[in-house]
Write a protein that holds these residues in place. Structure first.
Motif, PDB file in Angstrom:
ATOM      1  N   ARG A 197      20.060  82.432  64.819  1.00 43.71           N
ATOM      2  CA  ARG A 197      18.757  82.623  65.448  1.00 43.71           C
ATOM      3  C   ARG A 197      18.296  84.073  65.293  1.00 43.71           C
ATOM      4  O   ARG A 197      17.120  84.336  65.036  1.00 43.71           O
ATOM      5  CB  ARG A 197      18.829  82.262  66.930  1.00 43.71           C
ATOM      6  CG  ARG A 197      17.544  82.547  67.710  1.00 43.71           C
ATOM      7  CD  ARG A 197      16.393  81.675  67.212  1.00 43.71           C
ATOM      8  NE  ARG A 197      15.128  82.037  67.842  1.00 43.71           N
ATOM      9  CZ  ARG A 197      14.292  82.969  67.373  1.00 43.71           C
ATOM     10  NH1 ARG A 197      14.607  83.631  66.250  1.00 43.71           N
ATOM     11  NH2 ARG A 197      13.164  83.215  67.994  1.00 43.71           N
ATOM     12  N   ALA A 200      16.990  84.622  61.804  1.00 43.49           N
ATOM     13  CA  ALA A 200      16.126  83.541  61.303  1.00 43.49           C
ATOM     14  C   ALA A 200      14.919  84.086  60.535  1.00 43.49           C
ATOM     15  O   ALA A 200      14.607  83.621  59.440  1.00 43.49           O
ATOM     16  CB  ALA A 200      15.674  82.660  62.460  1.00 43.49           C
ATOM     17  N   ARG A 204      14.028  83.683  56.584  1.00 40.04           N
ATOM     18  CA  ARG A 204      12.828  82.999  56.094  1.00 40.04           C
ATOM     19  C   ARG A 204      12.045  83.887  55.123  1.00 40.04           C
ATOM     20  O   ARG A 204      11.518  83.414  54.113  1.00 40.04           O
ATOM     21  CB  ARG A 204      11.942  82.579  57.262  1.00 40.04           C
ATOM     22  CG  ARG A 204      12.367  81.278  57.918  1.00 40.04           C
ATOM     23  CD  ARG A 204      11.282  80.749  58.838  1.00 40.04           C
ATOM     24  NE  ARG A 204      11.234  81.503  60.084  1.00 40.04           N
ATOM     25  CZ  ARG A 204      11.923  81.166  61.175  1.00 40.04           C
ATOM     26  NH1 ARG A 204      12.716  80.106  61.161  1.00 40.04           N
ATOM     27  NH2 ARG A 204      11.829  81.892  62.272  1.00 40.04           N
TER      28      ARG A 204
END
Length: 286
Positions: A197, A200, A204
């Motif tokens: 998390r 993340a 991306r």
């Protein structure tokens, strides 16, 4: 009746070769093309880019490598042995993995770190390219026998080449993103977020950057550029519409293979930035 006849004529025209013959390229003709390299060298020297040696060495390497590959492929095609095809594919994969790892710039790499990148890049390209090659040759093109070198070697070369670029861009961009957003990642970890998390957004951004060339290629093919495979088939006398169909297959398979490779690289490589205690490592691992 008229519509059916017209449709039949269009299909026949699409599959019919142009019958204009192929212009032979002789060695003296190839020597003349070296003048274009000299133009690039001259422009680099004029603008003081420092790329003269790169152009010259690159041209010589390209010549030697392509001629050598040509003779090897003649032997492989004539031998028609499945294990020779597998060896050729393995050589392509190893060379692509080495190139992807060497493109990682910045911090000095040690042996263990280089092995980690080799494992990640090689496995990701093997999975992404292998699945794509198997699907295209067996489901789309129905290649028989399965090891037909005329199809497997050129297609695998194209697939791995694009997957290599995706892997190299993903590795470079992920390391850069995690390094520049280190404080943000550590803040997420301090609030109890998992490493996945916390990283993340950098992940991306790395995936997106690595896949942008593939998306741009899909957007501009046919309008801005005529890709190499399509151009080669047209120059060889094939129908432009048949060449278009093959090029569509190529573009779709390259996008799929690059996407699979990029995602595997980012998700796997991301784990190396965190310790077993779910803390961000003190230094970028590679």
């Amino acid at each position: 009746m008229v519509a059916a006849t017209l449709s039949m004529l269009l299909v026949q025209a699409a599959d019919a070769p142009t019958n204009r013959g192929t212009i032979d390229v002789t060695w003296p003709d190839l020597a003349l093309t070296f003048a274009l390299i000299l133009v690039a060298v001259g422009l680099s020297r004029w603008q003081r880019l420092g790329l003269e040696r790169g152009f010259l060495v690159g041209a010589v390497r390209a010549l030697v490598q392509l001629v050598a590959v040509g003779y090897v492929l003649v032997y492989v095609f004539a031998a028609d042995r499945w294990w020779l095809v597998v060896v050729a594919l393995a050589v392509i994969l190893v060379a692509a993995t080495s190139a992807a790892v060497q493109r990682r710039r910045g911090k000095k790499k040690v042996a263990g770190e280089r092995r980690t990148l080799w494992t990640i890049s090689g496995t990701a390209m093997l999975v992404g390219s292998g699945i794509t090659l198997a699907y295209v040759t067996q489901v789309v093109l129905h290649v028989d026998p399965w090891y037909e070198p005329q199809y497997l070697i050129p297609l695998f070369g194209m697939i791995v080449g694009n997957a290599m670029n995706g892997a190299a861009l993903a590795i470079e961009r992920l390391a850069s993103e995690l390094d520049s957003h280190r404080g943000e990642v550590e803040a997420y970890l301090a609030l109890g977020a998992t490493p996945a998390r916390a990283a993340a957004e950098p992940s991306r951004r790395a995936m997106s950057a690595a896949l942008i060339p593939s998306v741009n290629g899909l957007m501009t093919v046919g309008l801005v550029q005529l890709p190499g495979m399509m151009t080669g088939q047209i120059l060889a006398g094939q129908s432009p519409l048949l060449a278009v169909r093959y090029q569509i297959v190529v573009m779709f398979m390259l996008a799929g293979a690059t996407a699979m490779t990029t995602v595997i690289v980012v998700l796997w490589y991301r784990r190396t930035f965190f310790t077993s205690a779910a803390q961000l490592a003190e230094r970028v691992p590679v």
